[in-house]
Write a protein that holds these residues in place. Sequence first.
Motif, PDB file in Angstrom:
ATOM      1  N   LYS A  30       0.495  -1.068  -0.070  1.00 15.97           N
ATOM      2  CA  LYS A  30      -0.254   0.229  -0.042  1.00 15.97           C
ATOM      3  C   LYS A  30       1.175   1.456   0.338  1.00 15.97           C
ATOM      4  CE  LYS A  30      -3.341   2.434   3.103  1.00 15.97           C
ATOM      5  NZ  LYS A  30      -3.909   2.286   4.010  1.00 15.97           N
ATOM      6  N   PRO A  31       0.957   1.944  -1.166  1.00 13.88           N
ATOM      7  CA  PRO A  31       1.060   2.959  -1.047  1.00 13.88           C
ATOM      8  C   PRO A  31       1.069   4.168   0.048  1.00 13.88           C
ATOM      9  CG  PRO A  31      -0.561   3.514  -2.130  1.00 13.88           C
ATOM     10  CD  PRO A  31      -0.563   2.395  -2.020  1.00 13.88           C
ATOM     11  N   ARG A  32       2.437   4.796   0.786  1.00 10.12           N
ATOM     12  CA  ARG A  32       2.465   5.746   2.041  1.00 10.12           C
ATOM     13  C   ARG A  32       3.364   6.957   2.034  1.00 10.12           C
ATOM     14  NH1 ARG A  32       8.545   6.410   3.300  1.00 10.12           N
ATOM     15  NH2 ARG A  32       9.461   5.064   1.744  1.00 10.12           N
ATOM     16  N   ILE A  33       2.989   7.817   3.220  1.00 14.51           N
ATOM     17  CA  ILE A  33       3.495   9.067   2.826  1.00 14.51           C
ATOM     18  C   ILE A  33       4.790   9.005   2.529  1.00 14.51           C
ATOM     19  CG2 ILE A  33       2.815  11.653   4.124  1.00 14.51           C
ATOM     20  CD1 ILE A  33       0.057  10.871   3.365  1.00 14.51           C
ATOM     21  N   GLU A  34       5.374  10.181   1.219  1.00 10.69           N
ATOM     22  CA  GLU A  34       6.587  10.463   0.830  1.00 10.69           C
ATOM     23  C   GLU A  34       7.003  11.499   1.313  1.00 10.69           C
ATOM     24  OE1 GLU A  34       7.814   8.606  -2.175  1.00 10.69           O
ATOM     25  OE2 GLU A  34       6.821   6.590  -2.237  1.00 10.69           O
ATOM     26  N   HIS A  35       6.157  12.831   1.609  1.00 14.50           N
ATOM     27  CA  HIS A  35       6.316  13.736   1.586  1.00 14.50           C
ATOM     28  C   HIS A  35       5.131  14.852   2.063  1.00 14.50           C
ATOM     29  CE1 HIS A  35       6.688  18.257   0.281  1.00 14.50           C
ATOM     30  NE2 HIS A  35       7.876  18.076   0.395  1.00 14.50           N
ATOM     31  N   PRO A  36       5.554  15.745   2.731  1.00 13.79           N
ATOM     32  CA  PRO A  36       4.695  16.322   3.717  1.00 13.79           C
ATOM     33  C   PRO A  36       3.174  17.117   3.012  1.00 13.79           C
ATOM     34  CG  PRO A  36       6.929  16.806   4.349  1.00 13.79           C
ATOM     35  CD  PRO A  36       6.837  16.087   3.150  1.00 13.79           C
ATOM     36  N   ASN A  37       3.307  16.952   1.602  1.00 19.93           N
ATOM     37  CA  ASN A  37       1.866  16.828   1.075  1.00 19.93           C
ATOM     38  C   ASN A  37       1.301  16.277   0.300  1.00 19.93           C
ATOM     39  OD1 ASN A  37       0.373  19.615   0.445  1.00 19.93           O
ATOM     40  ND2 ASN A  37       1.403  20.253  -1.804  1.00 19.93           N
TER      41      ASN A  37
END
Length: 381
Positions: free
Chosen positions: A19-26
């Motif tokens: 599952k994709p994850r948050i890689e950047h704060p935006n």
Amino acid sequence: MRAMVYRGPYKVRVEEKDKPRIEHPNDAIVRVTRAAICGSDLHLYHGMMPDTRVGMTFGHEFIGVVDEVGPSVRNLQPGDRVMVPFNVYCGSCYFCARGLYSNCHNVNPNATAVGGIYGYSHTCGGYDGGQAEYVRVPFADVGPSVIPDWLDEDDALLMTDALATGYFGAQLGDIREGDTVVVLGAGPVGLFAAASSWLMGAGRVIVVDHLDYRLEKARTFAHAEIINFAEQDDVVVTLKKTTDRLGADVVIDAVGAEADGNFLQHVTSAKFKLQGGSPIALNWAIDGVRKGGTVSVMGAYGPMFSAVKFGDAMNKGLTLRMNQCPVKRQWPRLLDHIRNGYLRPREVITHRIPLEHIAEGYHLFSAKLDDCIKPVIVPNA
């Protein structure tokens, strides 16, 4: 999660992926509720697009529900229903500041012309697409928009590319009241370009294709005159005859390079990865438009070595306008047209396919079986 995965030309299947994850704060993570297969996906499916890597997930048309947001995201929150334009863009560079979201300067290290596109090879940034249960959406404060409560989800899905691109194609034609407009291609984008031409003042709209079921849809959905080019000795001569031998005021190329590719490209694509097809439709447009007319191009083209009749275009004094659609720029007008009943985008949808059966969906769409015009993928059907 479950996702469509590319395994080589004509080979796609559903597999388990992280599952994709948050890689950047935006960033935001969106749980996909609907996706679609686009005609331009067939260039990838047939192995005709450079740098389409094994393991990639396609899909640049999708909507869904926000599952998670990065700490910098201010405009979205978990639970929001969102439609996501196919363009990945930063919103702040020289081009984004001018509304040229499809030409963003900061999201695609692999090209200087096109910005980022979800699920469309590493030549367009290498972003995984939405033919999956979840997708990572970068720059979540500038791309996605919350779907209005009154908007049907199928209509919202088609606004992420096909409808916006068709409308943009008519827009590029700079149509004036009473103009004769010819649309080459009766796929979803061509159908929307034809329907949009009336909204911009066209006096006559003619759609050209070779599949009878798509032409019938052009007649009933877009209220257009139709020409089957397979039944003509010379489609350009036919167009001239039906326009007082002058040519159309505007020709819209909604075909691009044919997704099937020609024989040479099938033979060489495995080694050279040439873009599918040849500019036949573009040359018909140049030949079929009147002197001083406008040719609008938003069909999918990539690196190409076939001859375009540029000299003819120059000598005829043509205006050539083209680009990938800056999707979000079209949304305010399209929302008005849909709300007022002038456009019903969902009418072009012909098939709904569970994500688990996406390989069959690609085959169905690619082979033009069962009168397939626009297939929608449902991840959790």
